[in-house]
Design an enzyme around this catalytic site. Structure first.
Site: not given
Ligand code: HOZ
Length: 445
Positions: A161, A256, A284
């Site tokens: 992702y 990433d 993050k």
């Molecule tokens: N996409 C992030 C975790 N891989 C955030 C998920 C979230 O805050 O719902």
């Protein structure tokens, strides 16, 4: 929606022990106000049992909900809270910075300080651009890959992702995987036709894509350790092989490190595995709990970015003084002697204990950890890619999640998200968590 179990799963043996009256009322109201009641999909608990608990406050390794329940937290705001939530030194630094204003929209010395720290720490980074999120960093890096190489195609891996930009919403992990979505409506086919995918850990598949698309691929982007399809580690030689094949084909290698940066080690996965990409994205941890993303790499490539070069990318709040302050303080804390040894030690004790309890309860399990990141799958394994991750028992995971919540442990509400530990998690917290796992596995077996 094969993995979306909350509406159909039987509660089985899981008995709700929590009083969530206030959380339920707020979440019901939220559903009328925001799609799904949330600001980001995974936190809606769609793939686990029950509704989300609504947070009131966080501190150290703990989160408290609106009903006063306390949870040992292994989500850590999805990664930033590596020093523990609301670390006193971060809070004090932020209070001081607040006095000077919340946003400048002009150069400030804090940007230099954080940039110097990132450049010093991350092997591939000679120059960096700050943005506001990991998604933004990945969007920009993709444009840069194309601008630098003059090629439009990109290779990504199934289950990885890279945020929600159009070109990355192909066989994506995180919320897309959690909700079992094939791809997203609204993403033009013409855009994703330039996105090529391969199974993670499959070097031959990548070589084939390069052979089929000569001089057309700008580069390969990946999570060097996957945290958005659960937790999948690179097999020996995989990252090294990608480095070679990209170089041979005049393409860029992009890590990433939004999740792994400053978490897998101070210099990220690239330091831990000794493979240096051309470009890196971060987020993050470098924001210390405030919204920050960044991309960086070789000077020659980064010089393409506006206003040094022609590739346009901008942001009103980028380099925000509060966000820079939280990032600087967090990295200072992480730099202290013994940080990663401590994170490695508590996290490996945690994952080994989890696996032991599952086996004692007669449940199949495979899992691993590196530094402050861990994950497990309720299947025999091995799990080397997204296809194998999908074979794990999603229904059982949903029940386990609720059973753990009932015992005061907050796990990511998805089988396709990694777990995160922090410097604030004590041996006692790990002991309590393992006790909760033992009881929960026995309950759901
Ligand atoms: N996409 C992030 C975790 N891989 C955030 C998920 C979230 O805050 O719902």
């Amino acid at each position: 929606m094969a993995n979306c179990v909350s509406e159909s799963i039987s509660r089985g043996a899981v008995t709700d022990a929590l009083n969530t009256t206030n959380s339920q009322a707020i979440f019901e109201a939220a559903k009328e106000l925001m799609p799904g009641g949330v600001s980001s999909p995974v936190r809606a608990f769609k793939s686990v049992l029950g509704d989300p608990v609504v947070f009131d406050r966080v501190k150290g390794p703990y989160a408290w909900d609106l009903d006063g329940n306390r949870f040992i937290d292994y989500v850590g705001s999805w990664g930033p809270a590596i020093c523990g939530h609301a670390h006193p030194e971060v809070i004090t630094a932020l209070q001081d910075a607040l006095e000077k204003g919340t946003s400048f929209g002009a150069p400030c010395v804090l940007e230099n300080q954080l940039a110097e720290m990132v450049i010093e720490a991350v092997p591939s980074v000679e120059m960096v651009r700050f943005v506001n999120s990991g998604t933004e960093a990945c969007m920009a890096v993709l444009r840069l890959m194309r601008a630098f190489t003059g090629r439009d195609k990109v290779i990504k891996f199934e289950g990885c992702y890279h945020g929600h930009a159009d070109m990355f919403l192909v066989k994506a992990g995180s919320g897309v995987a959690t909700l079992g979505l094939p791809d997203s409506p609204g993403v033009p086919r013409s855009t994703t036709s330039n996105t090529l995918t391969a199974p993670y850990n499959d070097l031959e598949a990548v070589k084939e894509l390069f052979a089929e698309n000569p001089d057309a691929i700008s580069g390969v982007i990946l999570e060097p350790v996957v945290g958005n399809a659960g937790f999948i580690t690179p097999e020996p030689g995989f990252l090294e092989g990608l480095r070679e094949v990209t170089q041979e084909n005049g393409a860029l290698l992009v890590f990433d490190e939004v999740m792994t940066g400053f978490r897998i080690s101070y210099g990220g996965a690239q330091e831990r595995f000794g493979v240096t990409p051309d470009l890196t994205t971060m987020g993050k941890v470098i924001g210390g709990g405030l919204p920050v993303g960044a991309y960086g790499g070789r000077k020659e490539i980064m010089s393409m970015v506006s206003p040094s070069g022609p590739m346009y990318q901008a942001g009103t709040l980028s380099g925000n003084p509060l966000a820079m302050t939280a990032g600087i303080k967090t990295l200072e804390l992480l730099k202290q002697e013994g940080t990663y040894e401590k994170l490695d030690s508590i996290t490996s004790r945690l994952i080994e204990g989890i696996k032991k309890s599952a086996k004692e309860a007669g449940l199949p399990i495979t899992g691993s950890s590196i530094s402050a990141m861990f994950g497990f799958y309720l299947c025999d394994g091995p799990v080397r890619n997204f296809e194998e991750a999908k074979a794990a028992d999603a229904q059982k995971f949903g029940a386990l999640h609720r059973a753990m919540l009932n015992r005061g442990v907050y796990l990511a509400p998805s089988a396709f998200e990694a777990g995160f530990t922090s410097l604030a998690h004590s041996e006692d917290d790990i002991n309590s968590t393992l006790q909760a796992f033992q009881e929960s596995f026995a309950e759901i077996a």
